[in-house]
Design a protein around this motif. Structure first.
Motif, short mmCIF file in Angstrom:
data_model
loop_
_atom_site.label_atom_id
_atom_site.label_comp_id
_atom_site.label_asym_id
_atom_site.label_seq_id
_atom_site.Cartn_x
_atom_site.Cartn_y
_atom_site.Cartn_z
N ASN A 240 0.82 -1.22 0.00
CA ASN A 240 0.00 0.00 0.00
C ASN A 240 0.85 1.26 0.00
OD1 ASN A 240 -2.36 -1.53 0.08
ND2 ASN A 240 -2.48 -1.48 2.31
N THR A 241 1.93 1.25 0.78
CA THR A 241 2.80 2.42 0.84
C THR A 241 3.45 2.71 -0.51
OG1 THR A 241 3.26 1.97 3.18
CG2 THR A 241 4.76 3.45 2.03
N LEU A 242 3.92 1.66 -1.18
CA LEU A 242 4.52 1.85 -2.50
C LEU A 242 3.47 2.30 -3.52
CD1 LEU A 242 6.94 -1.22 -2.65
CD2 LEU A 242 7.47 1.15 -2.09
N TRP A 243 2.23 1.82 -3.38
CA TRP A 243 1.15 2.28 -4.26
C TRP A 243 0.92 3.77 -4.07
CZ3 TRP A 243 -3.45 4.76 -4.40
CH2 TRP A 243 -4.27 4.55 -5.50
N PHE A 244 0.86 4.20 -2.83
CA PHE A 244 0.66 5.62 -2.55
C PHE A 244 1.82 6.44 -3.10
CE2 PHE A 244 -2.13 4.21 1.11
CZ PHE A 244 -3.30 4.67 0.52
N VAL A 245 3.05 5.94 -2.95
CA VAL A 245 4.21 6.68 -3.46
C VAL A 245 4.12 6.85 -4.96
CG1 VAL A 245 6.70 6.54 -3.82
CG2 VAL A 245 5.75 6.08 -1.56
N LEU A 246 3.82 5.77 -5.66
CA LEU A 246 3.77 5.83 -7.12
C LEU A 246 2.63 6.70 -7.62
CD1 LEU A 246 4.76 4.81 -9.90
CD2 LEU A 246 3.24 2.84 -9.61
N VAL A 247 1.42 6.49 -7.10
CA VAL A 247 0.24 7.18 -7.62
C VAL A 247 0.15 8.61 -7.13
CG1 VAL A 247 -2.28 7.15 -7.70
CG2 VAL A 247 -1.00 5.01 -7.89
N ILE A 248 0.29 8.82 -5.82
CA ILE A 248 0.10 10.16 -5.27
C ILE A 248 1.18 11.11 -5.75
CG2 ILE A 248 0.19 11.49 -3.13
CD1 ILE A 248 -1.41 9.36 -1.77
N VAL A 249 2.44 10.67 -5.73
CA VAL A 249 3.51 11.56 -6.18
C VAL A 249 3.34 11.91 -7.65
CG1 VAL A 249 6.00 11.75 -6.52
CG2 VAL A 249 5.11 10.74 -4.42
N SER A 250 3.00 10.92 -8.48
CA SER A 250 2.82 11.20 -9.91
C SER A 250 1.66 12.16 -10.14
CB SER A 250 2.55 9.88 -10.66
OG SER A 250 3.63 8.98 -10.50
N LEU A 251 0.52 11.91 -9.49
CA LEU A 251 -0.64 12.78 -9.69
C LEU A 251 -0.39 14.19 -9.16
CD1 LEU A 251 -3.63 10.41 -8.84
CD2 LEU A 251 -2.85 11.17 -11.09
N ARG A 252 0.28 14.31 -8.02
CA ARG A 252 0.53 15.63 -7.47
C ARG A 252 1.48 16.44 -8.36
NH1 ARG A 252 -0.13 17.65 -2.58
NH2 ARG A 252 2.03 18.38 -2.51
N VAL A 253 2.51 15.79 -8.88
CA VAL A 253 3.46 16.52 -9.74
C VAL A 253 2.78 16.95 -11.03
CG1 VAL A 253 5.57 16.28 -11.08
CG2 VAL A 253 5.50 15.45 -8.74
N LEU A 254 2.04 16.04 -11.66
CA LEU A 254 1.39 16.37 -12.92
C LEU A 254 0.31 17.43 -12.74
CD1 LEU A 254 1.07 12.81 -14.53
CD2 LEU A 254 2.70 14.61 -15.11
N SER A 255 -0.51 17.28 -11.70
CA SER A 255 -1.58 18.26 -11.48
C SER A 255 -1.01 19.62 -11.05
CB SER A 255 -2.56 17.74 -10.43
OG SER A 255 -1.89 17.48 -9.20
#
Length: 336
Positions: free
Chosen positions: A100-115
């Motif tokens: 779960n932690t790695l999922w959050f790292v991959l998805v949240i960081v990518s979405l926050r940077v792009l948005s």
């Protein structure tokens, strides 16, 4: 003969390592270097003291406690690799929490940077009302994490929330959000994107710093919007992108408040003082490594196992940061 002896003695006296009233240049240089070293250490002493007390000492203590049996009250007793075998082998919640932690790292960081980048580019191109948009997009970042999470749990409530009510009016599926293991992590990702105002401001400052002459030269060469972004904007933003990704990874590896509050409120298991509540609702889908550290250390009083999880979390964070920092030709490179 006496003149020759006097001249010989004069030459020997000139070669003597010590001359009355003067010091040897080598000894003067050593003294100057010693003084400079002491002066440097004096200026560095606040940093050295703070790093030793608040980083090195806790890190060494955590490493030592990971090899002991300690409940936080008695004296630690040496247990060898028992805690490591328990966490990595017998503890059923570690590997799901790591996933779960790695999922959050991959998805949240990518979405926050792009948005954040998209919002920054949008705001600087709007001539009228840009100040209002900056306030609207930045204000959610100022909301306390607990308050923002409570608001999202209310909005995404599957039964009474306005979001599902609107989706039902439009004839669209109504997810369970924080009550559904398949939608709980995407709901937390939406919460993270909602508070992306900090990255928006950083990207805005960097975008406004790009020389306009480069855009004009690219347009004269026939470059379209995508090519201008790729060959002019992106190279200038690479250091900022590297900073945003590294800090985002470190922050997301410590993701604790939002998933814990969302799980407890959605499940209705808001415990009072001294009440033990299992984290990760629903079905462990929001369980993260920082929650395991708190659960093991301060609810189950297994400090040794909690230190093992904390060390793994630290090593993963440092590994991600070192990997990105070493990629000189990647995001951190400013070469064309």
């Amino acid at each position: 003969m006496s003149v020759q002896s006097a001249s010989t003695r004069g030459i020997q006296g000139a070669r003597h390592p010590l001359i009355k009233g003067r010091s040897v240049p080598g000894q003067t240089l050593k003294g100057r270097r010693r003084r400079e070293t002491l002066r440097t250490l004096a200026f560095l002493s606040p940093w050295l003291l703070g790093t030793g007390l608040f980083f090195i000492y806790p890190l060494v203590t955590t490493g030592w406690l990971s090899f002991t049996h300690y409940d936080g009250f008695g004296t630690p007793t040496w247990s060898g690799l028992a805690n490591w075998r328990f966490v990595l082998g017998d503890y059923p919640f570690f590997w799901p929490a790591l996933a779960n932690t790695l999922w959050f790292v991959l998805v949240i960081v990518s979405l926050r940077v792009l948005s954040g980048l998209a919002l920054g580019m949008l705001v600087i191109r709007i001539k009228r009302g840009s100040n209002l948009l900056r306030t609207v997009f930045y204000a959610p970042y100022l909301a306390p994490p607990v308050a923002g999470t409570l608001a999202f749990v209310f909005l995404l409530n599957p039964g009474t929330g306005p979001v599902n009510h609107l989706l039902g009016k439009l004839g669209l599926p109504q997810p369970g959000w924080f009550n559904d293991p398949s939608w709980s992590k995407p709901a937390l990702a939406l919460l993270a994107v909602w508070g992306v105002g900090d990255l928006m401001v950083i990207f805005m400052a960097s975008l406004l710093d790009v020389p306009q002459q480069l855009y004009e030269a690219a347009m004269l060469d026939g470059a379209g919007a995508w090519n201008r972004f790729r060959h002019v904007t992106l190279p200038h933003l690479r250091p900022i992108l590297g900073f945003a990704i590294i800090t985002g990874i470190i922050a997301t590896m410590q993701y604790y408040t939002e998933p814990l509050v969302a799980g407890q409120v959605a499940s209705g298991q808001i415990g009072g003082s001294g009440q033990q509540v299992e984290p990760g609702y629903p079905s462990g889908s929001t369980l993260t490594l920082p929650q395991l550290v708190y659960n093991l250390g301060f609810q189950r009083f297994d400090i040794g196992a909690a230190c093992v999880v904390a060390l793994i979390l630290f090593v993963l964070s440092m590994a991600f940061a070192a990997l990105l920092m070493r990629r000189r030709s990647g995001l951190l490179s400013v070469e064309d």
